[in-house]
Each structure stands twice: as structure tokens, then as C-alpha cells.
Design a protein around this motif. Structure first.
Motif, short mmCIF file in Angstrom:
data_model
loop_
_atom_site.label_atom_id
_atom_site.label_comp_id
_atom_site.label_asym_id
_atom_site.label_seq_id
_atom_site.Cartn_x
_atom_site.Cartn_y
_atom_site.Cartn_z
N ASN A 83 62.99 -0.24 -33.87
CA ASN A 83 62.48 -1.62 -33.74
C ASN A 83 63.46 -2.50 -32.98
O ASN A 83 63.06 -3.38 -32.22
N ARG A 86 63.00 -1.75 -29.34
CA ARG A 86 61.73 -2.33 -28.87
C ARG A 86 61.90 -3.82 -28.60
O ARG A 86 61.39 -4.35 -27.60
N ASN A 90 61.56 -5.76 -24.98
CA ASN A 90 60.65 -6.89 -24.83
C ASN A 90 61.41 -8.14 -24.39
O ASN A 90 60.91 -8.93 -23.57
N GLN A 107 57.48 -2.27 -25.36
CA GLN A 107 57.83 -1.66 -26.65
C GLN A 107 57.81 -0.14 -26.56
O GLN A 107 58.63 0.53 -27.18
#
Length: 157
Positions: A83, A86, A90, A107
Motif C-alpha cells: 500500500n 501504491r 499515485n 496503483q
């Protein structure tokens, strides 16, 4: 989870005009740039994490659950999770100001960087592959090293 049904891949050429071809080239180049930027950020964070005092303290701890938890907490603190990467991808996409790639694609790029980083840099334990050799003359002959017949060959995938 693997599927038990047979799967086939077919590749077909994409017929596009010049305008579409330029668009796809720009998008793919931006995707590559985004991947490289995310990977660079992740490697920089990994380097800073490995240079930290808490990393050295964790390495000196005896192997066990507490040491593994300390390493896991360090990874989370430095944003070296799926995460986290990601989010980094982004954020790079947003900072570029370009709308060629959406948040979902960014992502996915972050997830790809995570897989590479996890496989290459974050694995701390060694994986041992067990080889079962049946005691038959066929296996002895097939796995014999041609230079030294008493030893077995080393086989790489």
C-alpha cells in the motif's frame, strides 16, 4: 490460486492510426517513467532504512518472532509495503500533472514495484530447495556431473 482448466494466450496485432499510436507511445513512456520514479523512491527508502540505527539493532537481535516484528515495523515506518508503494506511485502521478494514466494504473505500477522489491531486496531468509533423489541407476546417471562423475550436476531454472 491456479486454475485447473487449460488456458491459452493469443496475441493479436493492434491496428491503430497515427494519432492513436502517438497517444499509446506517450502513455507507455509515462508508465515507464512512473515505474522508474517509484522504484527509485522505494530503493532510496530501502537504503535509508538499512542505514538506520534501528535496522542495525534489529539485525543484532536473536532470530525469532520479536526480530521479525521489528523488521516488519521498520518496513511500515519507511513506507515499504504494498500500500505504501501504491501511494508513492499515485503521488508521483499527481505531481507530474499529467492525466495519461489514471489512479488505478498508477496503483498497479506501485504493486509491480512492490513485487520486485519484495522478491529482490526485502527477503531476509534464505530459501532452501529440497531435492529428492531416488536411489536408482537412472537418476545417478542423469544427474552425474560430466567432469566429476561422483558428484551431481548443479541445475538452475
Amino acid at each position: 490460486m491456479k486454475s485447473n482448466t487449460p488456458t491459452f494466450v493469443i496475441e493479436l496485432p493492434l491496428c491503430v492510426n497515427d494519432q492513436q499510436n502517438r497517444f499509446f507511445r506517450q502513455v507507455f513512456e509515462f508508465g515507464l517513467t512512473l515505474y522508474n520514479a517509484t522504484l527509485g523512491s522505494a530503493l532510496g527508502r530501502l537504503q535509508r532504512m538499512r542505514e538506520s540505527l534501528s535496522w542495525r539493532q534489529a539485525r543484532s537481535m536473536p532470530k525469532g518472532k520479536e526480530r521479525s516484528k521489528h523488521f516488519s515495523d521498520l518496513q511500515k515506518a519507511y513506507g515499504l509495503t504494498e500500500n505504501g508503494l501504491r501511494t508513492i506511485a499515485n503521488n508521483h502521478r499527481k505531481a507530474s500533472g499529467r492525466n495519461d494514466i489514471g489512479a488505478h494504473e498508477a496503483q498497479c505500477i506501485g504493486r509491480t514495484v512492490w513485487r520486485v522489491l519484495e522478491r529482490q531486496a526485502i527477503v531476509w531468509r534464505k530459501q532452501v530447495l529440497k531435492l529428492i533423489i531416488l536411489d536408482t541407476s537412472y537418476f545417478k546417471e542423469a544427474l552425474a556431473d560430466p567432469t566429476v562423475p561422483t558428484r551431481t550436476k548443479r541445475i538452475k531454472d
